[in-house]
Design an enzyme around this catalytic site. Structure first.
Site, PDB file in Angstrom:
ATOM      1  N   SER A   1      42.063  37.789  37.832  1.00 44.21           N
ATOM      2  CA  SER A   1      41.936  38.052  39.259  1.00 44.21           C
ATOM      3  C   SER A   1      40.654  38.829  39.568  1.00 44.21           C
ATOM      4  CB  SER A   1      43.176  38.789  39.765  1.00 44.21           C
ATOM      5  OG  SER A   1      43.186  38.858  41.172  1.00 44.21           O
TER       6      SER A   1
ATOM      7  N   ASP B   1      39.053  36.999  46.599  1.00 43.61           N
ATOM      8  CA  ASP B   1      38.693  37.534  45.284  1.00 43.61           C
ATOM      9  C   ASP B   1      38.500  36.371  44.312  1.00 43.61           C
ATOM     10  OD1 ASP B   1      41.361  36.825  44.924  1.00 43.61           O
ATOM     11  OD2 ASP B   1      41.887  38.626  43.808  1.00 43.61           O
TER      12      ASP B   1
END
Length: 631
Positions: free
Chosen positions: A171, A328
């Site tokens: 992530s 992101d």
């Protein structure tokens, strides 16, 4: 590996005098077929770097709030070819016990764009090895042929009826990290007891099966399929369930800039905008293509606000765009910034979230807007008051209580979960089984879910929902920030502060929280903070909650992580907790004012004072060598 491999392993092992460590070194060199990571352990062994060898080989990763996550490199405590193979072998053993029809359901595997030359680890290679382990046991694998947003994996699990899913991603973590996120058949991330049982099976399956290394199976096996086109088409079609004013979108004069933070999001956000009637957003050219080194940002986390959005803001100013959207690197979270009505000079900027003429919204502020928007559109098609009986909104317990204020005034239900979207995803599944509808969920770390398309946070759908909300508000001569103030005036101001300190020493973290639990004597928590009495203490690590008649937590006890919440007499709620994905101690404070109270200067001052005392007195950053957040 045969006798020659064992002989080579013996030759490259240098005894440390620690039998446990020597065994681990021998196992690594015997089992690891990645020449780069094997060489890392061999070199450390030659150098007799016992401390580093212990750190890498004597600890195993555990499932946190986002699965397994660690630095890439050699060792059982890191993400690499061998530990991913071991994890998948353990997962196969558990799934084969749990699902008699595993051989027909199969698993979904996706990956992001991370890579590390020093260890030869790429997310794609780790995904192909994950697939190989399952394929060599005749389990069908739906392996995406290119990188995808993380929410595509749980979406595919549900749509394809798979037994489980794996997403190889870290992530928004630093470039050195990678991860292994596991989803259950309901599309939610695994939680207890499945995570613990899978870990147990991993520990029973540490020696790689010979065919587990056969990465070529991902291409040659007839049991491998590519779900990319089907899942992308279904996902884009289903966006219609959260696009309520498509006819207005194509006519909106608003321009949007999008940054994918060097990750997977560019193509998918472009397609999502078009699916909802918008022209594609303007991409940040330096950040639209994958780059595992995240070369244009100090950290790949858009949650840091304006300090990491500089390229996006500059482009927006050049293009005349008033809203910046940033997903992101794995596109499951969303940051938003908006051009202010009044220009803010650098000298008057007091928050890392504001720079020059821009406001970067916090996760809590965005949730207030998105929660209002989802409720507003739900109410447009549900006029009966009784319709709210089956309606829910969800948030993690460290997030703002603004949805609770909505629920109290509007008559629907609100529930809290432990931190981490795995708890929200499983709560959604639980509620839907009894005929309820969850229309919005969030966590304060810019993780949002509009509707229930995916039982996980989703930055792609959230981006287009924010765009539509902004376009609608523009027709009412309102900005996002102006509507946020309207929401606060109606439901009460909710002022929050969220930040963190970094601690790379686990014993220090344990010592800090042990001190909190014995602050005023043995088993006596702090009695005041910032001059205000603490009226309630909840400690989900130990299961203690002073506000309950039996003094037991309503939320599930989580002994593997630290989290203590204090409620002060002035209404401030403050929480200290360890991150499940990074070496951070996070702190959260919030002041909830009653509706109609517009003078919030005193509230902000009180919150700032309490937050400062919380950090200085409870965490003692100087004494404990904690690294303060850089902005």
């Amino acid at each position: 590996m045969g006798d020659n491999g064992d002989m080579n392993a013996n030759q490259n092992c240098h005894a440390t005098g620690d039998p446990q460590l020597d065994k681990a070194i021998y196992q690594w060199i015997t089992w690891d077929r990645n020449a780069l990571t094997r060489a890392q352990i061999e070199e450390l062994s030659r150098e007799k770097n016992v401390d580093e060898l212990r750190r890498r080989l004597c600890y195993r990763m555990a499932f946190g709030t986002a699965g397994l996550r660690a630095a890439m490199g050699a060792g059982f405590s890191r993400i690499n070819d061998l530990t991913v193979i071991q994890s998948t072998q353990g997962m196969y053993k558990y799934l084969s016990k749990f699902f008699p029809d595993l051989g027909s359901r199969g698993v979904v595997v996706g990956y992001d764009t991370r890579a590390q030359d020093a260890s030869g680890c790429t997310s794609e290679r780790l995904a192909r090895l994950t697939a190989a382990v399952m394929l060599c046991k005749d389990i069908p694998v739906h392996l995406f042929s290119t990188y995808v947003p993380t929410p595509f994996v749980p979406y595919a699990v549900k749509k394809l009826g798979a037994a489980a899913g794996v997403m190889v991603t870290a992530s928004h973590n630093p470039k050195e990290d990678n991860g292994y996120k596991v989803y259950w058949h309901n599309g939610a991330q695994i939680s207890s007891p499945h995570d613990k049982e899978i870990l147990r099976c991993i520990e029973d399956s540490t020696e790689p099966w010979p065919e587990s290394w056969n990465e070529g199976l991902a291409e040659s096996s007839p049991l491998r399929s590519d779900p990319l086109d089907k899942i992308t088409r279904l996902y884009m079609d289903e966006l219609a369930t959260v696009c309520f004013h498509r006819e207005l979108n194509s006519q909106s004069p608003l321009k949007f800039v999008h940054s994918s933070f060097h990750g997977v999001g560019h193509n998918y956000v472009q397609r999502a905008f078009q699916a909802c009637g918008f022209p594609p957003p303007i991409p940040v050219p330096e950040q639209k293509d994958p780059d595992p080194s995240f070369s244009t940002v100090s950290c790949p986390n858009p949650e840091e606000g304006a300090s990491v959005l500089e390229l996006s803001l500059r482009l927006a100013e050049r293009e005349g765009a008033k809203i910046v959207l940033a997903t992101d690197p794995d596109a499951d979270r969303l940051a938003v910034a908006e051009l202010r009505d009044t220009y803010v000079t650098q000298s008057t900027v007091t928050s890392q979230r504001d720079v020059y003429g821009w406001k970067a919204f916090t996760g809590n502020e965005l949730a207030a807007l998105l929660g209002w928007w989802m409720l507003y559109n739900w109410k447009e098609t549900h006029s009966e008051p009784s319709d709210t009986d089956k309606v829910y909104m969800l948030a993690t317990t460290v997030s703002s209580k603004i949805l609770k204020a909505f629920a109290q005034m509007e008559g629907f239900h609100f529930e809290e979960t432990l931190p981490g979207f795995k708890w929200i995803g499983n709560k959604i599944h639980e509620l839907e089984k009894t005929g309820n509808e969850v229309i919005f969920s969030f966590e304060e770390s810019i993780g949002f879910l509009c509707g229930t398309m995916v039982p996980d946070k989703d930055g792609v759908s959230a981006a287009v929902v924010v765009a539509e909300m902004a376009a609608y508000l523009h027709t009412k001569n309102l900005t996002l920030n102006q509507q946020l103030q309207n929401i606060y005036e109606t439901y009460g101001y909710h002022i929050s502060k969220t930040s963190y300190v970094i601690c790379n020493d686990p014993p220090t973290v344990k010592r800090i929280f042990t001190r909190l639990r014995n602050f005023e004597g043995e088993n006596v928590y702090p009695k005041s903070c910032g001059g205000y009495n603490i009226v309630n203490v909840r400690d989900v690590t130990t299961g203690y909650d002073s506000s309950q008649p039996d003094q037991k937590c309503v939320l599930p006890v989580t002994k593997s992580s630290q989290m203590v919440t204090f409620t002060l007499q002035n209404g401030i709620v403050a929480t200290l907790r360890t991150s499940g994905t990074e070496p951070k101690i996070k702190f959260y404070t919030e002041f909830c004012a009653p509706p109609g109270k517009s003078d919030i200067t005193n509230l902000e001052d009180e919150l700032k004072k309490v937050t400062s005392v919380l950090v200085e007195e409870f965490l003692e950053p100087d004494k404990n060598n904690l690294i303060q957040r850089r902005v």
